[in-house]
Scaffold this motif. Structure first.
Motif, PDB file in Angstrom:
ATOM      1  N   UNK A 177       0.843  -1.188   0.000  1.00  0.00           N
ATOM      2  CA  UNK A 177       0.000   0.000   0.000  1.00  0.00           C
ATOM      3  C   UNK A 177       0.879   1.237   0.000  1.00  0.00           C
ATOM      4  N   UNK A 178       0.309   2.329  -0.394  1.00  0.00           N
ATOM      5  CA  UNK A 178       1.047   3.596  -0.416  1.00  0.00           C
ATOM      6  C   UNK A 178       1.657   3.873   0.956  1.00  0.00           C
ATOM      7  N   UNK A 179       2.938   4.214   0.939  1.00  0.00           N
ATOM      8  CA  UNK A 179       3.642   4.521   2.171  1.00  0.00           C
ATOM      9  C   UNK A 179       4.367   3.351   2.796  1.00  0.00           C
ATOM     10  N   UNK A 180       4.068   2.158   2.325  1.00  0.00           N
ATOM     11  CA  UNK A 180       4.722   0.982   2.887  1.00  0.00           C
ATOM     12  C   UNK A 180       6.115   0.780   2.268  1.00  0.00           C
ATOM     13  N   UNK A 181       6.807  -0.231   2.769  1.00  0.00           N
ATOM     14  CA  UNK A 181       8.154  -0.538   2.301  1.00  0.00           C
ATOM     15  C   UNK A 181       8.187  -1.924   1.682  1.00  0.00           C
ATOM     16  N   UNK A 182       9.206  -2.129   0.868  1.00  0.00           N
ATOM     17  CA  UNK A 182       9.377  -3.424   0.220  1.00  0.00           C
ATOM     18  C   UNK A 182      10.854  -3.612  -0.092  1.00  0.00           C
ATOM     19  N   UNK A 183      11.271  -4.870  -0.105  1.00  0.00           N
ATOM     20  CA  UNK A 183      12.672  -5.177  -0.374  1.00  0.00           C
ATOM     21  C   UNK A 183      12.778  -6.089  -1.583  1.00  0.00           C
ATOM     22  N   UNK A 184      13.725  -5.793  -2.435  1.00  0.00           N
ATOM     23  CA  UNK A 184      14.045  -6.636  -3.584  1.00  0.00           C
ATOM     24  C   UNK A 184      15.487  -7.104  -3.447  1.00  0.00           C
ATOM     25  N   UNK A 185      15.721  -8.381  -3.753  1.00  0.00           N
ATOM     26  CA  UNK A 185      17.066  -8.938  -3.735  1.00  0.00           C
ATOM     27  C   UNK A 185      17.464  -9.364  -5.144  1.00  0.00           C
ATOM     28  N   UNK A 186      18.738  -9.187  -5.446  1.00  0.00           N
ATOM     29  CA  UNK A 186      19.295  -9.668  -6.710  1.00  0.00           C
ATOM     30  C   UNK A 186      20.483 -10.560  -6.381  1.00  0.00           C
ATOM     31  N   UNK A 187      20.362 -11.827  -6.738  1.00  0.00           N
ATOM     32  CA  UNK A 187      21.406 -12.798  -6.420  1.00  0.00           C
ATOM     33  C   UNK A 187      22.075 -13.287  -7.699  1.00  0.00           C
ATOM     34  N   UNK A 188      23.394 -13.465  -7.660  1.00  0.00           N
ATOM     35  CA  UNK A 188      24.091 -14.013  -8.819  1.00  0.00           C
ATOM     36  C   UNK A 188      24.232 -15.522  -8.689  1.00  0.00           C
ATOM     37  N   UNK A 189      24.250 -16.187  -9.798  1.00  0.00           N
ATOM     38  CA  UNK A 189      24.619 -17.602  -9.780  1.00  0.00           C
ATOM     39  C   UNK A 189      25.685 -17.814 -10.843  1.00  0.00           C
ATOM     40  N   UNK A 190      26.602 -18.646 -10.541  1.00  0.00           N
ATOM     41  CA  UNK A 190      27.678 -18.879 -11.494  1.00  0.00           C
ATOM     42  C   UNK A 190      28.945 -18.145 -11.142  1.00  0.00           C
ATOM     43  N   UNK A 191      28.815 -17.014 -10.456  1.00  0.00           N
ATOM     44  CA  UNK A 191      29.965 -16.275  -9.973  1.00  0.00           C
ATOM     45  C   UNK A 191      29.479 -15.224  -8.990  1.00  0.00           C
ATOM     46  N   UNK A 192      30.411 -14.465  -8.465  1.00  0.00           N
ATOM     47  CA  UNK A 192      30.044 -13.415  -7.509  1.00  0.00           C
ATOM     48  C   UNK A 192      29.867 -12.097  -8.246  1.00  0.00           C
ATOM     49  N   UNK A 193      29.477 -11.069  -7.514  1.00  0.00           N
ATOM     50  CA  UNK A 193      29.308  -9.738  -8.093  1.00  0.00           C
ATOM     51  C   UNK A 193      30.597  -8.921  -8.106  1.00  0.00           C
ATOM     52  N   UNK A 194      31.697  -9.534  -7.722  1.00  0.00           N
ATOM     53  CA  UNK A 194      32.953  -8.791  -7.768  1.00  0.00           C
ATOM     54  C   UNK A 194      33.219  -8.309  -9.183  1.00  0.00           C
ATOM     55  N   UNK A 195      33.620  -7.042  -9.300  1.00  0.00           N
ATOM     56  CA  UNK A 195      33.924  -6.386 -10.576  1.00  0.00           C
ATOM     57  C   UNK A 195      32.675  -6.044 -11.396  1.00  0.00           C
ATOM     58  N   UNK A 196      31.511  -6.202 -10.789  1.00  0.00           N
ATOM     59  CA  UNK A 196      30.271  -5.867 -11.482  1.00  0.00           C
ATOM     60  C   UNK A 196      29.681  -4.571 -10.965  1.00  0.00           C
ATOM     61  N   UNK A 197      28.980  -3.893 -11.861  1.00  0.00           N
ATOM     62  CA  UNK A 197      28.054  -2.846 -11.468  1.00  0.00           C
ATOM     63  C   UNK A 197      26.677  -3.480 -11.554  1.00  0.00           C
ATOM     64  N   UNK A 198      25.919  -3.391 -10.465  1.00  0.00           N
ATOM     65  CA  UNK A 198      24.611  -4.039 -10.398  1.00  0.00           C
ATOM     66  C   UNK A 198      23.542  -2.957 -10.216  1.00  0.00           C
ATOM     67  N   UNK A 199      22.506  -3.051 -11.000  1.00  0.00           N
ATOM     68  CA  UNK A 199      21.481  -2.012 -10.967  1.00  0.00           C
ATOM     69  C   UNK A 199      20.087  -2.607 -10.991  1.00  0.00           C
ATOM     70  N   UNK A 200      19.150  -1.785 -10.587  1.00  0.00           N
ATOM     71  CA  UNK A 200      17.729  -2.110 -10.725  1.00  0.00           C
ATOM     72  C   UNK A 200      17.126  -1.134 -11.721  1.00  0.00           C
ATOM     73  N   UNK A 201      16.365  -1.699 -12.646  1.00  0.00           N
ATOM     74  CA  UNK A 201      15.562  -0.935 -13.584  1.00  0.00           C
ATOM     75  C   UNK A 201      14.100  -1.297 -13.361  1.00  0.00           C
ATOM     76  N   UNK A 202      13.224  -0.486 -13.913  1.00  0.00           N
ATOM     77  CA  UNK A 202      11.808  -0.838 -13.830  1.00  0.00           C
ATOM     78  C   UNK A 202      11.101  -0.447 -15.113  1.00  0.00           C
ATOM     79  N   UNK A 203      10.006  -1.169 -15.353  1.00  0.00           N
ATOM     80  CA  UNK A 203       9.227  -0.944 -16.562  1.00  0.00           C
ATOM     81  C   UNK A 203       7.755  -0.972 -16.187  1.00  0.00           C
ATOM     82  N   UNK A 204       7.138   0.198 -16.130  1.00  0.00           N
ATOM     83  CA  UNK A 204       5.710   0.205 -15.809  1.00  0.00           C
ATOM     84  C   UNK A 204       4.912  -0.591 -16.826  1.00  0.00           C
TER      85      UNK A 204
END
Length: 127
Positions: free
Chosen positions: A12-39
């Motif tokens: 609901x409006x005003x509430x909070x939410x958490x999103x996680x992004x996990x890698x498989x196959x390797x770690x995130x070292x040397x990566x730039x990791x971002x979130x995008x969205x598409x309405x």
């Protein structure tokens, strides 16, 4: 690297939410990791929300995300977390995590700069 996005759902409006992004196959070292969205129903390109450079912990935010969203890395679990607070109906969208090893600072908002994408996760914010 394969990306697994989790979290999302209905809030609901005003509430909070958490999103996680996990890698498989390797770690995130040397990566730039971002979130995008598409309405849903929007023909425009995916919109940058927030990003983090894993090795330096530098972060970037869109204007709409500044002050409300926080991106961070979880070293223990090796994943990237997007904490979304004070959610608004206009935050409703499919959210995608993306990663790349050659994402220049001036191109973090450009979807084509990223090599890997996770599946989308739907975030719905009711008014």
């Amino acid at each position: 690297v394969q990306l697994q996005a989790s979290g999302g759902g209905l809030a609901e409006t005003g509430e909070s939410m958490r999103l996680d992004c996990s890698p498989s196959g390797r770690t995130f070292r040397q990566y730039y990791v971002a979130w995008f969205r598409h309405p849903i129903g929007n023909d425009h390109e995916r919109e940058f929300v927030a990003g983090i450079r894993w090795d330096t912990d530098e972060t970037d935010y869109s204007e709409s995300a500044k002050g409300r969203f926080s991106i961070s890395r979880d070293d223990a679990k090796g994943l990237v977390v997007l904490e979304m607070n004070s959610l608004k109906p206009e935050d409703t969208a499919v959210y995608y995590c993306a990663a790349g090893t050659s994402v220049a600072a001036r191109r973090v908002t450009v979807p084509r700069a990223y090599d890997f994408w996770g599946q989308g996760t739907l975030v719905t914010v009711s008014s």
